[in-house]
Design a protein around this motif. Structure first.
Motif, PDB file in Angstrom:
ATOM      1  N   ALA A  51       0.666  -1.316  -0.244  1.00  6.39           N
ATOM      2  CA  ALA A  51      -0.126   0.060   0.119  1.00  6.39           C
ATOM      3  C   ALA A  51       1.051   0.978  -0.136  1.00  6.39           C
ATOM      4  CB  ALA A  51      -0.473  -0.246   1.360  1.00  6.39           C
ATOM      5  N   HIS A  52       0.695   2.437  -0.528  1.00 10.50           N
ATOM      6  CA  HIS A  52       1.124   3.299  -1.245  1.00 10.50           C
ATOM      7  C   HIS A  52       0.595   4.175   0.515  1.00 10.50           C
ATOM      8  CE1 HIS A  52       2.158   7.836  -2.394  1.00 10.50           C
ATOM      9  NE2 HIS A  52       3.333   6.575  -2.740  1.00 10.50           N
ATOM     10  N   ASN A  53       1.862   5.633   1.186  1.00  8.67           N
ATOM     11  CA  ASN A  53       1.393   6.122   1.784  1.00  8.67           C
ATOM     12  C   ASN A  53       0.128   7.012   1.804  1.00  8.67           C
ATOM     13  OD1 ASN A  53       3.672   5.384   3.004  1.00  8.67           O
ATOM     14  ND2 ASN A  53       5.322   6.822   2.130  1.00  8.67           N
ATOM     15  N   TYR A  54      -0.559   7.781   0.616  1.00  7.46           N
ATOM     16  CA  TYR A  54      -1.750   7.864   0.661  1.00  7.46           C
ATOM     17  C   TYR A  54      -3.399   7.079   0.409  1.00  7.46           C
ATOM     18  CZ  TYR A  54       1.508  11.415  -1.730  1.00  7.46           C
ATOM     19  OH  TYR A  54       2.545  12.616  -2.604  1.00  7.46           O
ATOM     20  N   GLN A  55      -2.712   5.700   0.658  1.00 10.75           N
ATOM     21  CA  GLN A  55      -3.855   4.909   1.237  1.00 10.75           C
ATOM     22  C   GLN A  55      -4.662   5.548   1.960  1.00 10.75           C
ATOM     23  OE1 GLN A  55      -5.387   2.191  -1.283  1.00 10.75           O
ATOM     24  NE2 GLN A  55      -4.011   4.388  -2.496  1.00 10.75           N
ATOM     25  N   GLY A  78       4.512   2.165   2.390  1.00 15.01           N
ATOM     26  CA  GLY A  78       5.794   3.146   1.686  1.00 15.01           C
ATOM     27  C   GLY A  78       5.646   3.902   0.371  1.00 15.01           C
ATOM     28  N   ASP A  79       6.388   4.480   0.542  1.00 12.11           N
ATOM     29  CA  ASP A  79       6.662   5.999  -1.054  1.00 12.11           C
ATOM     30  C   ASP A  79       7.115   4.434  -2.625  1.00 12.11           C
ATOM     31  OD1 ASP A  79       9.259   4.760  -0.834  1.00 12.11           O
ATOM     32  OD2 ASP A  79       9.706   7.338  -0.890  1.00 12.11           O
ATOM     33  N   SER A  80       6.976   5.201  -3.395  1.00 14.65           N
ATOM     34  CA  SER A  80       6.736   4.234  -4.380  1.00 14.65           C
ATOM     35  C   SER A  80       8.368   3.881  -5.124  1.00 14.65           C
ATOM     36  CB  SER A  80       7.213   5.263  -5.618  1.00 14.65           C
ATOM     37  OG  SER A  80       6.288   6.163  -5.705  1.00 14.65           O
ATOM     38  N   LEU A  81       9.521   4.249  -4.150  1.00 16.25           N
ATOM     39  CA  LEU A  81      10.305   3.465  -4.324  1.00 16.25           C
ATOM     40  C   LEU A  81      10.569   2.345  -3.440  1.00 16.25           C
ATOM     41  CD1 LEU A  81      13.701   3.438  -5.166  1.00 16.25           C
ATOM     42  CD2 LEU A  81      14.313   5.469  -3.028  1.00 16.25           C
ATOM     43  N   VAL A  84       9.373   6.928 -12.214  1.00 13.51           N
ATOM     44  CA  VAL A  84       8.650   5.885 -11.980  1.00 13.51           C
ATOM     45  C   VAL A  84       6.857   6.162 -12.398  1.00 13.51           C
ATOM     46  CG1 VAL A  84       9.681   4.482 -11.061  1.00 13.51           C
ATOM     47  CG2 VAL A  84       8.262   6.012  -9.824  1.00 13.51           C
ATOM     48  N   ASN A  85       6.526   6.921 -11.799  1.00 12.78           N
ATOM     49  CA  ASN A  85       4.895   7.828 -12.656  1.00 12.78           C
ATOM     50  C   ASN A  85       4.331   7.622 -13.915  1.00 12.78           C
ATOM     51  OD1 ASN A  85       5.174   8.679  -9.745  1.00 12.78           O
ATOM     52  ND2 ASN A  85       3.643   9.668  -9.698  1.00 12.78           N
ATOM     53  N   THR A  86       5.342   6.586 -14.382  1.00 10.45           N
ATOM     54  CA  THR A  86       5.290   6.652 -15.923  1.00 10.45           C
ATOM     55  C   THR A  86       4.346   5.241 -16.813  1.00 10.45           C
ATOM     56  OG1 THR A  86       6.953   6.185 -16.306  1.00 10.45           O
ATOM     57  CG2 THR A  86       6.472   8.570 -16.719  1.00 10.45           C
ATOM     58  N   THR A 109      12.506   8.049  -8.246  1.00 11.70           N
ATOM     59  CA  THR A 109      11.249   7.864  -7.705  1.00 11.70           C
ATOM     60  C   THR A 109      12.051   9.142  -7.362  1.00 11.70           C
ATOM     61  OG1 THR A 109      12.014   7.482  -5.824  1.00 11.70           O
ATOM     62  CG2 THR A 109      10.941   5.810  -7.005  1.00 11.70           C
ATOM     63  N   SER A 110      10.670  10.249  -6.380  1.00 13.36           N
ATOM     64  CA  SER A 110      11.248  11.783  -5.770  1.00 13.36           C
ATOM     65  C   SER A 110      12.227  11.244  -4.975  1.00 13.36           C
ATOM     66  CB  SER A 110       9.934  12.123  -4.887  1.00 13.36           C
ATOM     67  OG  SER A 110       9.118  11.250  -5.067  1.00 13.36           O
ATOM     68  N   GLY A 111      12.285  10.095  -4.544  1.00 13.94           N
ATOM     69  CA  GLY A 111      13.123   9.905  -2.936  1.00 13.94           C
ATOM     70  C   GLY A 111      14.315   9.313  -3.172  1.00 13.94           C
ATOM     71  N   ALA A 149       6.810  19.763   1.918  1.00 17.24           N
ATOM     72  CA  ALA A 149       6.071  19.689   1.147  1.00 17.24           C
ATOM     73  C   ALA A 149       6.873  18.715   0.199  1.00 17.24           C
ATOM     74  CB  ALA A 149       6.089  20.780   0.089  1.00 17.24           C
ATOM     75  N   HIS A 150       6.144  17.945  -0.731  1.00 17.77           N
ATOM     76  CA  HIS A 150       6.502  16.871  -1.919  1.00 17.77           C
ATOM     77  C   HIS A 150       7.257  17.835  -2.889  1.00 17.77           C
ATOM     78  CE1 HIS A 150       6.773  13.167  -4.610  1.00 17.77           C
ATOM     79  NE2 HIS A 150       6.250  12.468  -3.514  1.00 17.77           N
ATOM     80  N   PRO A 151       7.682  16.632  -3.843  1.00 17.03           N
ATOM     81  CA  PRO A 151       8.933  17.491  -4.416  1.00 17.03           C
ATOM     82  C   PRO A 151       8.008  17.254  -5.962  1.00 17.03           C
ATOM     83  CG  PRO A 151       9.929  15.695  -3.837  1.00 17.03           C
ATOM     84  CD  PRO A 151       9.193  15.582  -3.161  1.00 17.03           C
ATOM     85  N   GLU A 152       6.847  17.054  -5.708  1.00 14.10           N
ATOM     86  CA  GLU A 152       5.579  17.265  -7.314  1.00 14.10           C
ATOM     87  C   GLU A 152       6.021  18.629  -7.317  1.00 14.10           C
ATOM     88  OE1 GLU A 152       3.257  13.251  -7.207  1.00 14.10           O
ATOM     89  OE2 GLU A 152       5.020  12.225  -7.830  1.00 14.10           O
ATOM     90  N   CYS A 153       5.312  19.345  -6.118  1.00 10.97           N
ATOM     91  CA  CYS A 153       4.739  21.402  -5.726  1.00 10.97           C
ATOM     92  C   CYS A 153       6.072  22.182  -6.693  1.00 10.97           C
ATOM     93  CB  CYS A 153       5.254  20.604  -4.201  1.00 10.97           C
ATOM     94  SG  CYS A 153       3.826  20.538  -3.417  1.00 10.97           S
ATOM     95  N   GLY A 197      10.648  16.272   0.315  1.00 10.43           N
ATOM     96  CA  GLY A 197      11.168  14.898   0.022  1.00 10.43           C
ATOM     97  C   GLY A 197       9.994  14.323  -0.308  1.00 10.43           C
ATOM     98  N   SER A 198      10.003  13.072  -0.624  1.00  9.51           N
ATOM     99  CA  SER A 198       9.254  12.099  -0.890  1.00  9.51           C
ATOM    100  C   SER A 198       7.462  11.730   0.052  1.00  9.51           C
ATOM    101  CB  SER A 198      10.078  10.600  -1.472  1.00  9.51           C
ATOM    102  OG  SER A 198      10.471  10.246   0.125  1.00  9.51           O
ATOM    103  N   THR A 199       7.133  10.593   0.107  1.00  9.65           N
ATOM    104  CA  THR A 199       6.362  10.431   1.450  1.00  9.65           C
ATOM    105  C   THR A 199       7.490  10.264   2.353  1.00  9.65           C
ATOM    106  OG1 THR A 199       5.729   8.520  -0.231  1.00  9.65           O
ATOM    107  CG2 THR A 199       4.291   9.979  -0.302  1.00  9.65           C
ATOM    108  N   ALA A 200       7.873   8.827   2.063  1.00 10.55           N
ATOM    109  CA  ALA A 200       8.631   7.928   2.708  1.00 10.55           C
ATOM    110  C   ALA A 200       9.550   9.484   3.973  1.00 10.55           C
ATOM    111  CB  ALA A 200       9.692   7.373   2.022  1.00 10.55           C
TER     112      ALA A 200
HETATM  113  P1  13P Z   1       6.297   9.172  -3.755  1.00  6.70           P
HETATM  114  O1  13P Z   1       6.016   8.497  -2.835  1.00  6.70           O
HETATM  115  O2  13P Z   1       7.269   8.171  -4.272  1.00  6.70           O
HETATM  116  O3  13P Z   1       6.817   9.911  -2.604  1.00  6.70           O
HETATM  117  O4  13P Z   1       5.336   9.830  -4.792  1.00  6.70           O
HETATM  118  C1  13P Z   1       4.521  10.324  -4.671  1.00  6.70           C
HETATM  119  C2  13P Z   1       3.353  10.042  -5.469  1.00  6.70           C
HETATM  120  O5  13P Z   1       3.116  11.656  -5.755  1.00  6.70           O
HETATM  121  C3  13P Z   1       3.427   8.529  -6.285  1.00  6.70           C
HETATM  122  O6  13P Z   1       2.279   8.428  -6.720  1.00  6.70           O
END
Ligand code: 13P
Ligand code: SF4
Length: 324
Positions: free
Chosen positions: A47-51, A64-67, A138-140, A153-155, A221-225, A237-240
């Motif tokens: 499960a990803h951290n956003y669940q 965890g995060d994507s990594l 990896v978001n591809t 990944t962002s990590g 903040a997440h680096p996708e900001c 940093g990444s979600t982790a």
């Molecule tokens: P990370 O969990 O790798 O930081 O990615 C965030 C994200 O938006 C994944 O969809």
């Protein structure tokens, strides 16, 4: 001999701070069924951290995060992998486990970044910048990964970009992640124009307002900001990495500029920290529910497949990343 399974009733203590008692009975049947099915099928639930917390804290084996999810997917002994996250994460798990059954509970759990670029776009970038290595987030899709030299990944994005020994790097498809990494390295970064529909909505004005309304708040903040948001934050940093930051620094008050469930999941571990809650929901992550995780295990759906030729090339890009 099998040890006894936890039951939904015994799990409520973990989440009582973020799931009100009145909502809990709606989850218990599915939780008990999933815990039984998980064992019967020798399945592992990533499960990803956003669940949402009832998934993250009550049925997931690995979070965890994507990594972290990619790394753990590589080493699992289970027969079945259920990915509670979005489609590219399930595809990555399948690339690393071609002989296992990898299930995504909802095939429409996509990602605006993954949708922002195609394999032919990557080929055009290569024609435009001959010889410049391509780093793909990896978001591809697997088809896009297959056209790239290495994933990130962002990590680990900075480490991946710097591992290549090249003066210029193409970094796809997240423009903001690319610009946030460019601010930390001497390597010239050529970006694409993709954005995360969740993180692009945060603004520097949001942070200023938060700092006024909540004195001494620590802003992560997440680096996708957008870079202007990252510049006003105390840490990016990444979600982790955000979760680790809260654990290490235990700020009295914190706001996570990211998807909403992150705060709930981290708050469970840190009752002493006040979480300020402006956040944005990811509609793709929210397609995953206990009900469709249960259905995934009961009916073996939806099995993720990747064309063998694409998978071979995409796997190389992911494996190169995991070796950095
Ligand atoms: P990370 O969990 O790798 O930081 O990615 C965030 C994200 O938006 C994944 O969809
Ligand atoms: Fe994609 Fe953004 Fe949702 Fe993550 S939060 S899955 S990057 S749309």
């Amino acid at each position: 001999m099998h040890s006894s399974l936890p039951t939904a009733a015994s799990l409520y203590d973990r989440v009582r701070r973020v799931i009100p008692p009145i909502e809990w009975p709606a989850f218990t049947d599915d939780i008990d069924a999933i815990l039984t099915l998980r064992r019967e099928r020798n399945a592992v639930i990533l499960a990803h951290n956003y669940q949402t917390p009832e998934i993250f804290h009550c049925v997931a084996d690995i979070v965890g995060d994507s990594l972290a999810l990619a790394r753990r997917a590589m080493s699992t002994e289970a027969d079945v992998v259920v990915l509670a996250g979005v489609h590219f994460m399930a595809e990555t798990a399948k690339l690393l486990n071609p002989d296992k059954t990898v299930l995504i509970p909802d095939l429409d759990a996509g990602c605006s970044l993954a949708d922002s670029i195609t394999a032919s776009d990557v080929r055009l970038m290569r024609q435009r910048y001959p010889g410049v290595p391509v780093v793909t987030y990896v978001n591809t899709s697997a088809a896009v990964k297959a056209e790239s030299d290495i994933c990130c990944t962002s990590g680990n994005a900075l480490a991946v970009v710097e591992s290549l020994g090249a003066p210029r790097v193409i970094m796809l498809p997240d423009e903001y992640l690319a610009r946030n990494i460019a601010a930390q390295t001497k390597i010239e970064i050529i970006a694409w124009k993709g954005h995360c529909e969740v993180h692009e909505r945060f603004t520097p004005a949001d942070i200023r307002e938060l700092r006024q309304a909540y004195p001494n708040v620590t802003v992560l903040a997440h680096p996708e900001c957008p870079p202007e948001v990252v510049a006003e934050a105390d840490f990016a940093g990444s979600t982790a990495a955000m979760s680790d930051y809260v654990g290490r620094h235990r700020p009295a008050r914190v706001v996570l500029m990211t998807e909403c469930s992150m705060s709930d999941n981290v708050a469970v571990e840190h009752p002493e920290v006040e979480f300020v809650r402006p956040c944005n929901l990811c509609p793709h992550m929210k397609r995953i529910t206990l009900a469709n995780i249960r259905a995934a295990l009961e009916r073996n759906r939806h099995a993720v497949t990747v064309d063998a030729e694409v998978a071979g090339r995409a796997r190389l890009a992911v494996e190169r990343m995991l070796a950095v």
